[in-house]
Design a protein around this motif. Structure first.
Motif, mmCIF file in Angstrom:
data_model
loop_
_atom_site.group_PDB
_atom_site.id
_atom_site.type_symbol
_atom_site.label_atom_id
_atom_site.label_comp_id
_atom_site.label_asym_id
_atom_site.label_seq_id
_atom_site.Cartn_x
_atom_site.Cartn_y
_atom_site.Cartn_z
ATOM 1 N N ALA A 136 64.450 53.223 86.170
ATOM 2 C CA ALA A 136 64.044 54.295 87.082
ATOM 3 C C ALA A 136 64.975 55.497 86.979
ATOM 4 O O ALA A 136 64.516 56.646 86.980
ATOM 5 C CB ALA A 136 64.026 53.773 88.517
ATOM 6 N N LEU A 137 66.279 55.245 86.903
ATOM 7 C CA LEU A 137 67.269 56.317 86.814
ATOM 8 C C LEU A 137 68.240 56.006 85.684
ATOM 9 O O LEU A 137 68.622 54.840 85.481
ATOM 10 C CB LEU A 137 68.041 56.451 88.133
ATOM 11 C CG LEU A 137 67.238 56.827 89.380
ATOM 12 C CD1 LEU A 137 68.107 56.708 90.630
ATOM 13 C CD2 LEU A 137 66.670 58.240 89.258
ATOM 14 N N GLY A 164 64.504 58.705 85.198
ATOM 15 C CA GLY A 164 64.937 59.988 85.725
ATOM 16 C C GLY A 164 66.357 60.338 85.340
ATOM 17 O O GLY A 164 67.269 59.530 85.474
ATOM 18 N N GLN A 165 66.518 61.536 84.845
ATOM 19 C CA GLN A 165 67.830 62.101 84.549
ATOM 20 C C GLN A 165 67.858 63.530 85.062
ATOM 21 O O GLN A 165 66.819 64.186 85.155
ATOM 22 C CB GLN A 165 68.101 62.112 83.043
ATOM 23 C CG GLN A 165 68.191 60.755 82.386
ATOM 24 C CD GLN A 165 68.361 60.883 80.888
ATOM 25 O OE1 GLN A 165 67.410 61.151 80.151
ATOM 26 N NE2 GLN A 165 69.587 60.688 80.416
ATOM 27 N N GLY A 218 57.210 60.116 90.046
ATOM 28 C CA GLY A 218 57.661 58.884 89.426
ATOM 29 C C GLY A 218 58.967 58.980 88.680
ATOM 30 O O GLY A 218 59.374 58.019 88.008
ATOM 31 N N CYS A 219 59.679 60.108 88.791
ATOM 32 C CA CYS A 219 60.925 60.261 88.030
ATOM 33 C C CYS A 219 62.138 59.692 88.761
ATOM 34 O O CYS A 219 63.235 59.708 88.223
ATOM 35 C CB CYS A 219 61.167 61.728 87.683
ATOM 36 S SG CYS A 219 61.675 62.756 89.083
ATOM 37 N N GLY A 220 61.952 59.207 89.985
ATOM 38 C CA GLY A 220 63.058 58.551 90.687
ATOM 39 C C GLY A 220 63.754 59.404 91.720
ATOM 40 O O GLY A 220 64.846 59.050 92.188
ATOM 41 N N LYS A 221 63.141 60.508 92.135
ATOM 42 C CA LYS A 221 63.792 61.390 93.126
ATOM 43 C C LYS A 221 64.021 60.668 94.445
ATOM 44 O O LYS A 221 65.128 60.691 94.997
ATOM 45 C CB LYS A 221 62.923 62.633 93.370
ATOM 46 C CG LYS A 221 62.638 63.466 92.142
ATOM 47 C CD LYS A 221 61.852 64.728 92.469
ATOM 48 C CE LYS A 221 60.483 64.454 93.075
ATOM 49 N NZ LYS A 221 59.571 63.740 92.146
ATOM 50 N N SER A 222 62.981 60.020 94.960
ATOM 51 C CA SER A 222 63.108 59.314 96.230
ATOM 52 C C SER A 222 64.039 58.108 96.106
ATOM 53 O O SER A 222 64.798 57.801 97.020
ATOM 54 C CB SER A 222 61.726 58.862 96.730
ATOM 55 O OG SER A 222 60.909 59.974 97.050
#
Length: 265
Positions: A24-25, A212-213, A45-49
């Protein structure tokens, strides 16, 4: 602002699913100064939350290091306020009592602070109103005031205005900005809205698709209040948008996620 109240280094997060391990990250590194307002934007879906939940101490299954106010984050605490996408108010309590939470309004200090926060979030005259009597924007203001009551070192906001109509959303952006300028609480806000990210943030962290990056950190060197129709604002907006176009280029080369993941609202 030269002191880092929040330090994130080498953060990795992986989920276990029936289909296997999902990253996820990946290698998140971010330093946030005390009193700074940072917005985080990226594809769905990039992992912000997920990143916000880890900072809040709601998820401890990660690799890396997160330090808040000089101490490693090991779980939820009053130093971290969290605003969800919906207000999550108690329907049987008034505005005043929702803000006070488990603190007694009979305590003069608590009552004074609640009154100060009601004024700060512009809800004078609605102290005795119930959630069913409030608009969506008003209810979210109650949630923000409730989070600020405990004096958090950092306020984490997970798309707090996503469910609001465009007019109310614009108004709430101005209300939140006013709160930040008066209270100077460090804020991290996740959003899908490009204009919102540039309008509020002193820096905009642009994330790419899963895993996510942080692809880039854009400094928004515009004084407040910012005018979304101004040439300067449009230049910063284009700079952030260019980062998404880089992600699109990588996706087209087969290096990142699907086309649907790259949409921004």
């Amino acid at each position: 602002m030269d002191s880092h109240i929040l330090q994130i280094s080498g953060l990795h997060k992986t989920f276990s699913t029936p289909q296997g391990q999902v990253k996820a990250l990946h290698n998140i590194n971010l330093n946030v100064s005390e009193g700074e307002f940072v917005t985080i934007i990226g594809p769905s879906g990039c992992g912000k939350s997920t990143l916000l939940k880890i900072i809040a101490g709601l998820d401890n299954s990660y690799e890396g290091r997160i330090v808040l106010n000089g101490q490693p984050i090991e779980g939820p605490s009053i130093e971290k306020g969290f605003i969800f996408q919906e207000p999550r108010l108690f329907p049987w309590l008034t505005v005043q009592k929702n803000i006070a939470g488990n603190f007694s309004l009979k305590d003069p200090a608590v009552r004074l602070r609640v009154e100060e926060l009601i004024e700060l979030v512009r809800l004078q005259g609605f102290e005795q109103a119930y959630p069913r009597e409030l608009s969506g924007g008003m209810a979210q203001r109650v949630a923000i005031a409730r989070a600020l009551l405990r004096g958090p070192k950092v306020l984490l906001l997970d798309e707090p205005f996503g469910a609001l109509d465009a007019f109310t959303r614009s108004h709430m952006q101005e209300v939140l900005l006013d709160i930040w300028q008066k209270d100077r609480t460090t804020m991290l806000l996740v959003t899908h809205d490009l204009d919102e990210a540039v309008f509020l943030g002193e820096r905009v962290a642009v994330m790419n698709a899963r895993p996510g990056q942080i692809q880039s950190l854009q400094h928004i060197q515009l004084p407040h209040p910012r005018k979304k129709a101004s040439t300067a604002f449009e230049q910063y907006r284009r700079a952030v948008l260019n980062e998404f176009e880089k992600v699109e280029d990588s996706r087209a080369a087969g290096l990142t996620g699907s086309h649907d993941e790259m949409k921004i609202i």
